[in-house]
Design a protein around this motif. Structure first.
Motif, PDB file in Angstrom:
ATOM      1  N   TYR A 195     -59.154  54.670-103.777  1.00 35.71           N
ATOM      2  CA  TYR A 195     -58.075  53.937-103.123  1.00 35.71           C
ATOM      3  C   TYR A 195     -56.950  54.904-102.766  1.00 35.71           C
ATOM      4  O   TYR A 195     -56.799  55.963-103.368  1.00 35.71           O
ATOM      5  N   LYS A 196     -56.152  54.490-101.812  1.00 34.23           N
ATOM      6  CA  LYS A 196     -55.054  55.341-101.328  1.00 34.23           C
ATOM      7  C   LYS A 196     -53.976  55.509-102.398  1.00 34.23           C
ATOM      8  O   LYS A 196     -54.019  54.902-103.469  1.00 34.23           O
ATOM      9  N   TYR A 197     -52.972  56.311-102.087  1.00 28.29           N
ATOM     10  CA  TYR A 197     -51.839  56.547-102.982  1.00 28.29           C
ATOM     11  C   TYR A 197     -51.115  55.221-103.222  1.00 28.29           C
ATOM     12  O   TYR A 197     -50.730  54.520-102.285  1.00 28.29           O
ATOM     13  N   GLY A 198     -50.941  54.839-104.498  1.00 30.11           N
ATOM     14  CA  GLY A 198     -50.291  53.570-104.826  1.00 30.11           C
ATOM     15  C   GLY A 198     -48.780  53.668-104.727  1.00 30.11           C
ATOM     16  O   GLY A 198     -48.165  54.529-105.349  1.00 30.11           O
ATOM     17  N   GLU A 199     -48.184  52.775-103.924  1.00 25.20           N
ATOM     18  CA  GLU A 199     -46.747  52.845-103.683  1.00 25.20           C
ATOM     19  C   GLU A 199     -45.994  51.604-104.135  1.00 25.20           C
ATOM     20  O   GLU A 199     -44.766  51.589-104.116  1.00 25.20           O
ATOM     21  N   ASN A 200     -46.702  50.533-104.522  1.00 25.71           N
ATOM     22  CA  ASN A 200     -46.026  49.309-104.923  1.00 25.71           C
ATOM     23  C   ASN A 200     -46.918  48.533-105.892  1.00 25.71           C
ATOM     24  O   ASN A 200     -48.032  48.965-106.211  1.00 25.71           O
ATOM     25  N   LEU A 201     -46.418  47.387-106.349  1.00 23.89           N
ATOM     26  CA  LEU A 201     -47.168  46.601-107.329  1.00 23.89           C
ATOM     27  C   LEU A 201     -48.475  46.070-106.753  1.00 23.89           C
ATOM     28  O   LEU A 201     -49.482  45.962-107.458  1.00 23.89           O
ATOM     29  N   GLU A 202     -48.464  45.737-105.454  1.00 27.88           N
ATOM     30  CA  GLU A 202     -49.689  45.232-104.823  1.00 27.88           C
ATOM     31  C   GLU A 202     -50.773  46.304-104.828  1.00 27.88           C
ATOM     32  O   GLU A 202     -51.949  46.029-105.104  1.00 27.88           O
ATOM     33  N   ASP A 203     -50.380  47.545-104.552  1.00 29.43           N
ATOM     34  CA  ASP A 203     -51.338  48.656-104.625  1.00 29.43           C
ATOM     35  C   ASP A 203     -51.856  48.837-106.050  1.00 29.43           C
ATOM     36  O   ASP A 203     -53.026  49.164-106.262  1.00 29.43           O
ATOM     37  N   SER A 204     -50.980  48.640-107.030  1.00 27.71           N
ATOM     38  CA  SER A 204     -51.388  48.780-108.435  1.00 27.71           C
ATOM     39  C   SER A 204     -52.439  47.736-108.800  1.00 27.71           C
ATOM     40  O   SER A 204     -53.366  48.031-109.562  1.00 27.71           O
ATOM     41  N   ILE A 205     -52.301  46.536-108.251  1.00 26.57           N
ATOM     42  CA  ILE A 205     -53.290  45.487-108.524  1.00 26.57           C
ATOM     43  C   ILE A 205     -54.628  45.843-107.867  1.00 26.57           C
ATOM     44  O   ILE A 205     -55.695  45.664-108.467  1.00 26.57           O
ATOM     45  N   ARG A 206     -54.566  46.371-106.637  1.00 21.78           N
ATOM     46  CA  ARG A 206     -55.807  46.791-105.977  1.00 21.78           C
ATOM     47  C   ARG A 206     -56.477  47.917-106.758  1.00 21.78           C
ATOM     48  O   ARG A 206     -57.700  47.938-106.918  1.00 21.78           O
ATOM     49  N   LYS A 207     -55.673  48.851-107.260  1.00 22.87           N
ATOM     50  CA  LYS A 207     -56.238  49.939-108.058  1.00 22.87           C
ATOM     51  C   LYS A 207     -56.823  49.401-109.362  1.00 22.87           C
ATOM     52  O   LYS A 207     -57.808  49.948-109.874  1.00 22.87           O
ATOM     53  N   LEU A 208     -56.221  48.339-109.887  1.00 18.94           N
ATOM     54  CA  LEU A 208     -56.734  47.731-111.108  1.00 18.94           C
ATOM     55  C   LEU A 208     -58.163  47.235-110.911  1.00 18.94           C
ATOM     56  O   LEU A 208     -58.979  47.289-111.833  1.00 18.94           O
ATOM     57  N   GLU A 209     -58.504  46.769-109.706  1.00 21.04           N
ATOM     58  CA  GLU A 209     -59.875  46.326-109.421  1.00 21.04           C
ATOM     59  C   GLU A 209     -60.868  47.465-109.664  1.00 21.04           C
ATOM     60  O   GLU A 209     -61.954  47.251-110.210  1.00 21.04           O
ATOM     61  N   TYR A 210     -60.486  48.665-109.256  1.00 18.04           N
ATOM     62  CA  TYR A 210     -61.365  49.828-109.457  1.00 18.04           C
ATOM     63  C   TYR A 210     -61.366  50.276-110.915  1.00 18.04           C
ATOM     64  O   TYR A 210     -62.409  50.681-111.452  1.00 18.04           O
ATOM     65  N   ASP A 211     -60.194  50.206-111.578  1.00 17.63           N
ATOM     66  CA  ASP A 211     -60.142  50.557-113.007  1.00 17.63           C
ATOM     67  C   ASP A 211     -61.031  49.638-113.827  1.00 17.63           C
ATOM     68  O   ASP A 211     -61.739  50.073-114.739  1.00 17.63           O
TER      69      ASP A 211
END
Length: 455
Positions: A410-426
Motif C-alpha cells: 500500500y502507498k505511504y499512509g498519511e491519515n487515519l483512513e490510510d491506516s485502516i487500509r493498511k490494517l487490512e494488509y497487516d
C-alpha cells in the motif's frame, strides 16, 4: 454447449512461468553449448549452471514485479520490462562468465543469446496478453448482499470489478438477500448460464433460505464458484476487508496463534540477526557522515526518539535520524505525509535513501521490534483507530517491524483512513504469516528501496 474453461490468475501465471521457463532454458542451452568457445563436459556443472541461471532469472523477475498480472495489459510496459529485466539477466550471465571463468565466445551464438532472448520473452508475453483477449478471462459474478446494512453498495461492486486493478471478476447481477430468497428456480437457472461466480456479502449465512442453499449447491455441482466476500477479497487483494459485513469476527480473525511454528521462529531469528549485522555495518558507516552534515544542513539533535505501541500494546522507544524541523509537533501530534512541509531539505535526502530508518536497528537489538511486522504507531493514533475499528488492536499480537506486508502493498499512509487500509494488509499478514510470505516481503522491500515505491 458447455462454457469454455476460464483460467484464474494462478493458472495464468503458471502458463506464463512455463513459457518463460522454456525460453530461458533454451537461451541458457545456447549459451552453454554454442556461445562458449569450449565444450563443458562436466554434467554436474551443467546442471548447476542451468538451475542457478533459471533461479536467478525468476528471482530478478519477482523482485522487479515481472509477474504482476493485476496491472492492465500495455504493450509499451511489456516491451520496456522485457528488455530491461531479461537484458539485465543475460548481461549478468555473460559478464559473470567472463570475470570468473575467463571464457572466450563464438560471436554469432553470443549475439543470439544477448539480443534474441529479451525479444523472445517480449514476443511470448505479447502473445500471452493477447491470447486472453480471445480466451475467456473474466468471471461473471452474481453479487448477493444485505440491503439493510449495505451502506456503500457501489464500493463493494467496484472492489469485485477491480477497483483500479485487474481482478478478472465482473459484476453482472446484484440481488439483495430478500430478493434472492424468493427468486424463482427457473430465473435462477437462466441466470446461472450467464454467471461463473456467486459472491455473498451478508452478516450471517443463517439468512440464506434452505431453498436458495439448494440452488447454490446445484451451481457448485455445475462447476460454478461460490465465495464469501471476505474469501474473494483475501484471494484477490491479499488483505482482509475489515469493513465488510461478512460473518465478520470469526472469518476475519482465524489467526494461527495456536500453532507452535519453530521453523518460522528460527527463520525470524536468523533474518533479524543477518539484518543487524548487515545494516549495523551500514549504520556505523553513515553515522559520522550524517553527524557532520547535520551540523551544517539540519541543525539540532542528530536523533529523534518517540514512543510507539508494540507487542501486546506495550509502549517502547523508537529511534531515527531526525529528518524534520526541531519543533515539528509544536501544534500537536500529526501523521507524517509523503511531501510533509515539516521535512527539512537534508531530511528529504535521508528519507529518499531510507537512511533515516537505520537507527531503528537499536529497537531490534533491544527486542522491541523485528525486521518484518506491522509498523508501530503512536498511542494517540492507536486510541483513535481503536475507536473507529474494533480490529485495530489485533495487529499488536506480533512484534512490530521495520518493513511489512502493508508497507510493500500500500502507498505511504498519511491519515487515519490510510491506516485502516493498511490494517487490512497487516491482518492478512498475521493470519497467513509464513516463511514464504516473509521472503516475499523481503524481496518486495528490496524493490521498494531500489525504486522508491511504497513505505
Amino acid at each position: 454447449m458447455p462454457k469454455p474453461l476460464i483460467f484464474n490468475t494462478k493458472e495464468r501465471k503458471t502458463i506464463l512461468v512455463l513459457g518463460d521457463l522454456f525460453i530461458i532454458g533454451s537461451a541458457l542451452n545456447v549459451f552453454m553449448n554454442d556461445a562458449l568457445d569450449v565444450k563443458v563436459e562436466n554434467i554436474l556443472f551443467r546442471i548447476i549452471f542451468y538451475i542457478s541461471g533459471t533461479l536467478f532469472f525468476f528471482l530478478l523477475s519477482y523482485v522487479l514485479n515481472f509477474y504482476n498480472l493485476e496491472r492492465p495489459f500495455k504493450t509499451r510496459l511489456i516491451l520496456s520490462q522485457s528488455f530491461f529485466i531479461v537484458g539485465s539477466f543475460v548481461l549478468t550471465i555473460f559478464i559473470g562468465t567472463v570475470l570468473f571463468f575467463d571464457a572466450s565466445f563464438w560471436r554469432i551464438p553470443l549475439i543470439i543469446f544477448l539480443f534474441l532472448t529479451p525479444l523472445e520473452i517480449f514476443l511470448w508475453r505479447y502473445f500471452f496478453g493477447n491470447l486472453f483477449k480471445v480466451i475467456p478471462a473474466i468471471r461473471n459474478v452474481m453479487y448477493v448482499f444485505d440491503k439493510e446494512i449495505d451502506d456503500d453498495h457501489q464500493k463493494y461492486i467496484d472492489q469485485i470489478d477491480g477497483d483500479g486493478m485487474e481482478s478478472y471478476y465482473k459484476t453482472r447481477l446484484t440481488y439483495s438477500i430478500d430478493n434472492v430468497t424468493i427468486l424463482e428456480r427457473k430465473k435462477f437457472m437462466d441466470a446461472m448460464d450467464k454467471i461463473d461466480s456467486f459472491i455473498l456479502n451478508i452478516p450471517s449465512y443463517d439468512q440464506l433460505s434452505p431453498r436458495f442453499e439448494k440452488m447454490l449447491i446445484e451451481a457448485i455441482l455445475k462447476g460454478k464458484e461460490v465465495l464469501s466476500f471476505t474469501t474473494f477479497y483475501e484471494n484477490i487483494y491479499e488483505a482482509l476487508p475489515l469493513k465488510s459485513h461478512n460473518d465478520s469476527f470469526y472469518e476475519l480473525l482465524q489467526l494461527k496463534n495456536g500453532k507452535i511454528r519453530y521453523l518460522e521462529a528460527l527463520f525470524t531469528f536468523i533474518v533479524n540477526w543477518l539484518f543487524i549485522l548487515v545494516v549495523g555495518a551500514i549504520f556505523i558507516f553513515f553515522l559520522p557522515i550524517v553527524f557532520v552534515l547535520n551540523l551544517f544542513f539540519n541543525r539540532g539533535p542528530l536523533f529523534y526518539t518517540q514512543k510507539r505501541v508494540g507487542q501486546y500494546g506495550k509502549e517502547f522507544s523508537i529511534f531515527k535520524f531526525r529528518s524534520m524541523v526541531v519543533d515539528a509537533e509544536s501544534t500537536g501530534a500529526k501523521m507524517a505525509a509523503k511531501n510533509d512541509a515539516r521535512i527539512t531539505p537534508f531530511g528529504k535526502i535521508l528519507r529518499m535513501f531510507r537512511i533515516d530508518e537505520l537507527p531503528q536497528l537499536i529497537s531490534i537489538i533491544k527486542g522491541d521490534m523485528q525486521l518484518i511486522g506491522p509498523r508501530p504507531e503512536r498511542k494517540i493514533f492507536v486510541d483513535k483507530l481503536n475507536e473507529i475499528t474494533p480490529f485495530y488492536s489485533a495487529r499488536h499480537l506480533i512484534k512490530p517491524g521495520i518493513t511489512g506486508w502493508a508497507q510493500v502493498k500500500y502507498k505511504y499512509g498519511e491519515n487515519l483512513e490510510d491506516s485502516i487500509r493498511k490494517l487490512e494488509y497487516d491482518m492478512y499478514y498475521i493470519k497467513n504469516k509464513s516463511i514464504t510470505l516473509d521472503i516475499r516481503i523481503i524481496f518486495k522491500t528490496i524493490t521498494t528501496v531500489l525504486f522508491s515505491r511504497g513505505i
